[in-house]
Design a protein around this motif. Sequence first.
Motif: not given
Ligand SMILES: *Cc1c(COP(=O)(O)O)cnc(C)c1O
Length: 958
Positions: A332, A570-571, A605, A650, A681, A701, A703, A705
């Motif tokens: 992603c 994240g993925a 993802t 999530t 996320a 995980h 993110n 970023h």
């Molecule tokens: C952004 C996101 C991901 C994937 O993260 P990447 O850093 O783009 O690989 C996975 N799950 C959710 C809910 C996200 O918003």
Amino acid sequence: MDLNIDFKEKFESRHISPDSPETSQMLATVAAGSLDELISQTVPQQIRLKQPLNLPAPKSEFDYLNSLKQTASKNKVFKSFIGQGYYDTVTPPVILRNIFENPGWYTQYTPYQAEISQGRLQALLNFQTMVIDLTGMEIANASLLDEGTAAAEAMFMQFSLRTNKSANVFFVSEDLFPQTIDILKTRSAPFGIELQIGNHQTAELNDSMFGAIVQYPAGNGEVHDYSDFAASAHEKGIKLTVVADILSLCLLTPPGEWGADIVVGSTQRFGIPMGFGGPHAAYFATREEYKRSMPGRIIGVTIDSAGNYALRMALQTREQHIRRDKATSNICTAQALLAIMAGMYAAWHGPQGLKTIAKRTHGLAVLLSDALQSLGYKQLNTSYFDTIRFEAGNIAGPLHAEALNNEMNLHYDGSVVSVSLDETTSLDEVTTIIRFFAKVKGKSIHDVDLDGLKQGIQATIPAALERQTEYLAHPVFNTHHSEHEMLRYIKSLEAKDLSLCHSMIPLGSCTMKLNATTEMIPVTWPEFSKIHPFAPTDQVGGYMQVIDELNKWLSAITGFASMSFQPNAGAQGEYAGLMVIRAYHADRGESHRNVALIPSSAHGTNPASAAMAGMKIVVVKCDSNGNIDVTDLKARAEEFKDTLSCLMVTYPSTHGVFEESIIEICQIIHQNGGQVYMDGANMNAQVGLTSPATIGADVCHLNLHKTFCIPHGGGGPGVGPIGVAQHLVKYLPGHSVVDISKEKSIPAVSAAPWGSASILLISHAYIAMMGAEGLTNATKYAILNANYIKSRLESHYPVLYTGSQGRCAHEMILDCRAFKHFGIEVTDIAKRLMDYGFHAPTVSFPVAGTLMVEPTESEPKHELDRFCDALIAIREEISDVESGKADKINNPLKNAPHTAHVITDDTWDKPYSRQQAVFPLAYVAERKFWPSVGRVNDTHGDRTLICSCPPIEEYAEA
Ligand SMILES: *Cc1c(COP(=O)(O)O)cnc(C)c1O
């Protein structure tokens, strides 16, 4: 005046925008008595943290940079000749300042909204063109995460393309870099892919093999002619991946010309600092016929509504979020910013400049080799590009000591010493190396005829492997060689892209918050940027301190025992976490546990990562309120209780709600033998209020970023570290070169031991400057800002899903499905927002036909108001279509976005005014952002995929 007054303001008040009068107004709008009252109506009491986060007191920006300078000084910047996939390089200053250090380039979102992303789309198309030309392949993508994972993606693509479904052996040249082999091990395991690691010259290729991989030049530096190997592989129906050094391809016959099916590698040495391992862009190139199987994003050429040249992400239907459990890749976030820089490096130097850099690097290697041979050293490589090796026998130790005395790092493998030269190597440094190699043999530099040797430098590349074909002939690589031209080119592209410099980017699930300047500054300090990931541990004290602190702080924030920083997005974190869970079950003799329960609302993802971890995906229903249907979850968990591996959840949910039943949900999973994986996320709604460990998760995980301020970079870099509970710590990913392994570590999930280490500084700065209270306030304000937007918009757009007390979390879903009855699609709203100067919220995730809005704590009230005013005005335009006042087709929504071209055309035949088209609200005119192209035509470009810069003639027309 009182001179004892603390003049250094709190960073918190710079990061969180609303001040106290704004806060009061917003609380009044949302009808909450106080911020804390709002939070208690939003976050279920049973999951609230009882204690404040255990974090150090916050530092001011000024103090943070001062103290980090001290930490930085614990890194020793030795000259690196280690090689192994990481080389020192010069980031052209015009690129350093105007791209790498420029929020106009690093704060953009992934270019899903093509009309306001043409600049970076062009820059990424340049990158693809560069990769295609240098590798001699037909198509390339817009970057992958690193060389090792790119090789793993290639293996997997070969595996899914195999015609003989019983073939399960992958031949791996033993001369691949060890970290690449490591990742192949990780990725092959869940699929029963057997790696046969050996020498390509003696390997017996057979029908059980579906693919093979070799490295060019090989990991030890030798340049092999693989053409016979490629031919015999093809005879047996085996596809061939080649890992190639991008700079060497300026001199070597490209793999595409001798039979490669896929070529992958790193573009780090094209101007991207080593940064202790990353971030860097990997490339992936293949043949046209495999375009639908290629992982990652591809930028392609198409036309806009006026028939003009336009770019967009191509073949979107291949993307993982559509394929979900059928996915063969979970990429992603990739490395957009770094790919853009590498492409610019090629544009800056041009084909001649790159050739000069490559030739000089090679020439210095030849000189060094000749000089050391004249001193009696035995050089082991016959044909090489930049890496030479010496059998040093019992003087390897003294050589090592001398190298350190001279602040140089060479590569040591037993008694073999190797030296990799690069763009930055000077003749003086080569002389220094010769001097201490001489000294160790009891000789001196005067025993070497350096001048004579310099005269006689002969390239060592065999004639058959000397590159004959041209590359980078396109004008983009032959125009911008003076700084003024480059500066203007960079700025002209930047001007086409909407970034956080212009307005809020309210992307649900993506948390586009402030990326503060102070957080960014240290990333390019040489003490951090010039460190090789395999530098000796006693030279990286500064990095170790930052990483340890961040580990501790993120553990405190998540409630977990420890983190792994390896995953580059994240993925990748999802994948790493699932592999850790897999190792845990296997270790307990329960390797049959392979079912992953995933709610239907999950990000694409999630199932893609589960598929890659070899898991069987079972979808769990959501109820009409958007919550996980606990009855269904319970039924599934019990049905699969013997094979249940995990739940992926999530939190707060992708529907923007804190589900009250989360603790019960986690208990159900545990009772049935499973582990709980939390997708972090949405951590921006949790920090300081609750935590993954508190809700009952075992792994999650983050993110960095999203929640922790690393900018999005227009589609990467990212960092997706995983946190785990105590019982899983011993399985966290290890590394084959740097000793970070725990008792039962899974093999590496990324090439560098700490992933994209240099940008961990950004999250480190954020936490250090916010402190426990600041971070908690950020979460509260993220929730307040979201609820404020909800209050302002809910009478105009239905808000899907809220918590039991009518509150949303940090984001909300606006339902636009009803407009479809009279022809207005959610995309029309997204495009019309551009005319108002805004980037659209997340379109059609997690519910098709909706917009998901996430404002973050960094947006001030007046920006939220501008955004709400725009959406309300658009709602009126929608009503005009509904009532018949506006035409069904020829209306401002369908025609959006409106370009300066369209508006200044001599003929204007639209039934609404030019004013309404481009200045629909008073504030828009004040700082109008002009979309550079009209609505892009997706299908046109997908019919004939063009993913490199089109030929000069067509270019001239555009
Ligand atoms: C952004 C996101 C991901 C994937 O993260 P990447 O850093 O783009 O690989 C996975 N799950 C959710 C809910 C996200 O918003």
